[in-house]
Scaffold this active site. Structure first.
Site, short mmCIF file in Angstrom:
data_model
loop_
_atom_site.label_atom_id
_atom_site.label_comp_id
_atom_site.label_asym_id
_atom_site.label_seq_id
_atom_site.Cartn_x
_atom_site.Cartn_y
_atom_site.Cartn_z
N GLU A 195 -4.01 9.49 11.14
CA GLU A 195 -5.43 9.30 11.42
C GLU A 195 -5.59 9.39 12.94
O GLU A 195 -4.71 8.98 13.69
CB GLU A 195 -5.92 7.93 10.96
CG GLU A 195 -5.96 7.72 9.48
CD GLU A 195 -6.59 6.38 9.14
OE1 GLU A 195 -7.74 6.38 8.68
OE2 GLU A 195 -5.93 5.34 9.36
N GLU A 213 -1.80 3.50 -0.41
CA GLU A 213 -2.28 4.56 0.48
C GLU A 213 -1.26 4.72 1.60
O GLU A 213 -0.76 3.73 2.14
CB GLU A 213 -3.64 4.19 1.06
CG GLU A 213 -4.15 5.14 2.14
CD GLU A 213 -5.49 4.70 2.71
OE1 GLU A 213 -6.29 4.09 1.98
OE2 GLU A 213 -5.72 4.94 3.91
#
Length: 265
Positions: A147, A142
């Site tokens: 974020e 990932e």
């Protein structure tokens, strides 16, 4: 440029010489996101988040993809009275949002990823730009290009250790380092090749992952960042994003464009 009202003035530098654009979505056609490029997640998904993902919360309007988080009650068809599993134990979702993933055939190994976007920095919101490989997590890897939660911006890399547990190379940056923030577009760029991955925000390096040597704690038999990754765009509510109860809704995460380049051969 279609739907120019509300579209940011073009201020993105051209990629360095030697890169060719191989895929893009300029979000220049109003309506539903292009089904030839994107598919949706549905329902409760991960991290004990509060939102119910549904396609209705995503629309292309005025040259942008708009992902809208709403305070909206939705009945959970998977509810089971005696269940202890977090998805099944909730009779209702109290929030809705959207999560888009490039179609399974739309994935890349290496490249330059450019995403220009903006979002409100509010308690309980968890917008993200990220990629995942094909297969189980975290074995397939990932990359968190972006974020945001609890006042911080993150850029992370995740892979598996020999025991199958997740191993992280993460970084955190105060939102205040990138002021002014509200209402302003920001440019995330990831450059990824055989040797390294670098993630930048508005030209500033956020994190770097060295692919030329085994990452400490990771399973050396796995090479997730030398295999295709699909791109994801979503805005979660709750979970690591914190408590949204004091935040007014709806809240909108707007993506101006996504552009993918690869090196010329």
């Amino acid at each position: 440029m279609a739907g120019g009202a509300g579209r940011a003035e073009e201020n993105t530098p051209a990629p360095p010489a030697g890169w060719t654009r191989v895929w893009a979505d300029e979000f220049d056609r109003d309506g539903v996101p292009d089904p030839a490029r994107w598919e949706f997640e549905h329902g409760f998904q991960r991290n004990h988040e509060l939102q119910w993902y549904q396609p209705d919360n995503a629309v292309v309007r005025d040259g942008r993809l708009v992902i809208e988080a709403r305070r909206q009650q939705v009945r959970n068809p998977g509810f089971r009275e005696e269940s202890r599993e977090w998805r099944a134990s909730r009779r209702f979702a109290e929030y809705t949002s959207a999560s888009l993933i490039t179609r399974p055939e739309v994935a890349w190994t290496y490249g330059r990823f450019e995403i220009r976007a903006r979002f409100p920095a509010r308690a309980g919101l968890w917008p993200a730009i990220w990629t995942t490989g094909k297969g189980r997590w975290p074995q397939a890897g990932e990359i968190d290009i972006m974020e945001f939660y609890r006042g911080q911006l993150l850029a992370n890399f995740v892979q598996a250790g020999p025991d199958g547990r997740d191993v992280w190379n993460d970084s955190r940056h105060p939102l205040a380092d990138f002021e002014p923030w509200e209402g302003k577009d920001h440019l995330w760029v990831m450059e990824w090749d055989e040797e390294k991955i670098e993630i930048r925000l508005d030209g500033r390096l956020l994190n770097r992952h060295d692919l030329s040597r085994p990452f400490p704690g990771a399973d050396p038999a796995l090479r997730p960042f030398h295999a295709p990754q699909r791109l994801r765009l979503n805005m979660a509510v709750g979970g690591q994003g914190g408590d949204p109860s004091g935040t007014t809704f709806p809240q909108r995460y707007e993506i101006d464009f996504v552009r993918i380049y690869q090196r010329e051969k």
